[in-house]
Design a protein around this motif. Structure first.
Motif, PDB file in Angstrom:
ATOM      1  N   ARG A 119      -3.124  41.622 177.751  1.00  0.00           N
ATOM      2  CA  ARG A 119      -1.964  40.946 176.936  1.00  0.00           C
ATOM      3  C   ARG A 119      -2.774  40.057 176.554  1.00  0.00           C
ATOM      4  O   ARG A 119      -1.853  39.038 176.310  1.00  0.00           O
ATOM      5  N   SER A 121      -4.818  37.585 173.320  1.00  0.00           N
ATOM      6  CA  SER A 121      -4.475  37.663 171.958  1.00  0.00           C
ATOM      7  C   SER A 121      -5.657  39.291 171.174  1.00  0.00           C
ATOM      8  O   SER A 121      -6.196  38.860 171.647  1.00  0.00           O
ATOM      9  N   THR A 122      -4.986  38.972 170.242  1.00  0.00           N
ATOM     10  CA  THR A 122      -6.106  39.690 169.719  1.00  0.00           C
ATOM     11  C   THR A 122      -7.221  39.051 168.510  1.00  0.00           C
ATOM     12  O   THR A 122      -8.286  39.672 168.505  1.00  0.00           O
ATOM     13  N   ASP A 123      -7.070  37.167 168.967  1.00  0.00           N
ATOM     14  CA  ASP A 123      -8.270  36.748 168.139  1.00  0.00           C
ATOM     15  C   ASP A 123      -9.157  36.520 169.680  1.00  0.00           C
ATOM     16  O   ASP A 123     -10.075  37.021 169.416  1.00  0.00           O
ATOM     17  N   TRP A 124      -8.579  36.771 170.929  1.00  0.00           N
ATOM     18  CA  TRP A 124      -9.211  36.636 172.391  1.00  0.00           C
ATOM     19  C   TRP A 124     -10.820  38.505 171.943  1.00  0.00           C
ATOM     20  O   TRP A 124     -11.450  38.153 171.998  1.00  0.00           O
TER      21      TRP A 124
END
Length: 281
Positions: A119, A121-124
């Motif tokens: 869960r 973020s996509t950036d992470w």
């Protein structure tokens, strides 16, 4: 040799222990069985020298009397055997319970870690090494196994033996009991301070480089098609070799420091024995 700062090291240990306690609270009955069994086994070990001494006294009296073994000698012979068998049985129960306890804890940690990572973020995820993340999770899982074994199988019985031996020694020889207790406190304080201030920082740094190594290796293999597409095999080899060299140096420093503290603890124990035996002489 440069010494790492120790700021925050105690807080980290407290956080880890608090996290472990929260996991223990999910299995209170199983934890109680393990601790009770280990304490019973340790108590048998503590009482063994006492009853072995009584056995020697009973055998000596029977030999001096030139008569068959008396009931007291038979009883003195039976008690150490019962203690030994009881200790083995209790340790068996404790280790079976510990296996179930640790497996449940590892399963919970892995499941919850995966739940949280999924869960993020996509950036992470785009800016994190997947291999490093996997390595952190798996290392934490198996660290729980080692931590539980250390606390419940090593430290708890050792602490009980230390207290029990000190009490028994002080009961029969008060001054010797005081010397033994003071020496034990010095040994514990010395060992804890060295572990937290000397070994733990180097081990933490080695773990960080282990994470980097795992991330670089896993991601290079999983993205091999991209590497081949740019003809970057040699570059990846050099990058991995550089990380491997740094990891090796950090890991060696951590292992050497662990060896040094082990040898230092051995010397401290010898000094404690010299003090005890020297006073007795």
């Amino acid at each position: 040799m440069r010494r790492f700062p120790v700021h925050g090291r105690g807080a980290t240990c407290r956080d880890v222990f608090a996290f472990t306690v929260r996991l223990w609270n999910r299995q209170p009955a199983r934890l109680a069985i393990i601790m009770t069994a280990m304490l019973a086994s340790t108590l048998a070990d503590v009482l063994m020298p006492l009853y072995s001494g009584r056995l020697i006294d009973a055998v000596s009296r029977a030999a001096n009397a030139a008569a068959p073994a008396s009931d007291s000698a038979v009883a003195a012979f039976s008690v150490p055997i019962a203690l030994a068998l009881g200790g083995i049985a209790m340790r068996h129960v404790a280790f079976i319970g510990l296996s179930d306890l640790v497996l449940k804890m590892i399963s919970d940690v892995a499941t919850e870690a995966f739940h949280h990572v999924q869960r993020f973020s996509t950036d992470w995820h785009a800016n994190s090494f997947a291999g490093s993340t996997v390595r952190k999770i798996t290392r934490g899982m198996w660290a729980l196994d080692l931590l539980n074994s250390t606390i419940l199988v090593t430290l708890l019985p050792s602490f009980v033996i230390l207290i029990g031996s000190t009490v028994l020694l002080g009961w029969h020889w008060p001054v010797m009991g005081v010397i033994f207790a003071c020496g034990s406190l010095v040994y514990l304080a010395f060992s804890i301070s060295l572990s937290l201030g000397y070994v733990a920082p180097a081990a933490s740094l080695a773990n960080r480089w282990d994470t980097r190594l795992s991330g670089a290796l896993a991601d290079a293999v999983s993205c091999n098609a991209v590497v081949k597409g740019f003809g970057a095999e040699v570059r990846e080899d050099e990058r991995l070799a550089n990380i491997m060299t740094k990891w090796r140096h950090r890991a060696r420093r951590s292992w050497v420091r662990g060896t040094i503290i082990g040898s230092t603890q051995g010397v401290t124990l010898v000094a404690l024995r010299v003090a005890v035996v020297g006073y007795a002489l």
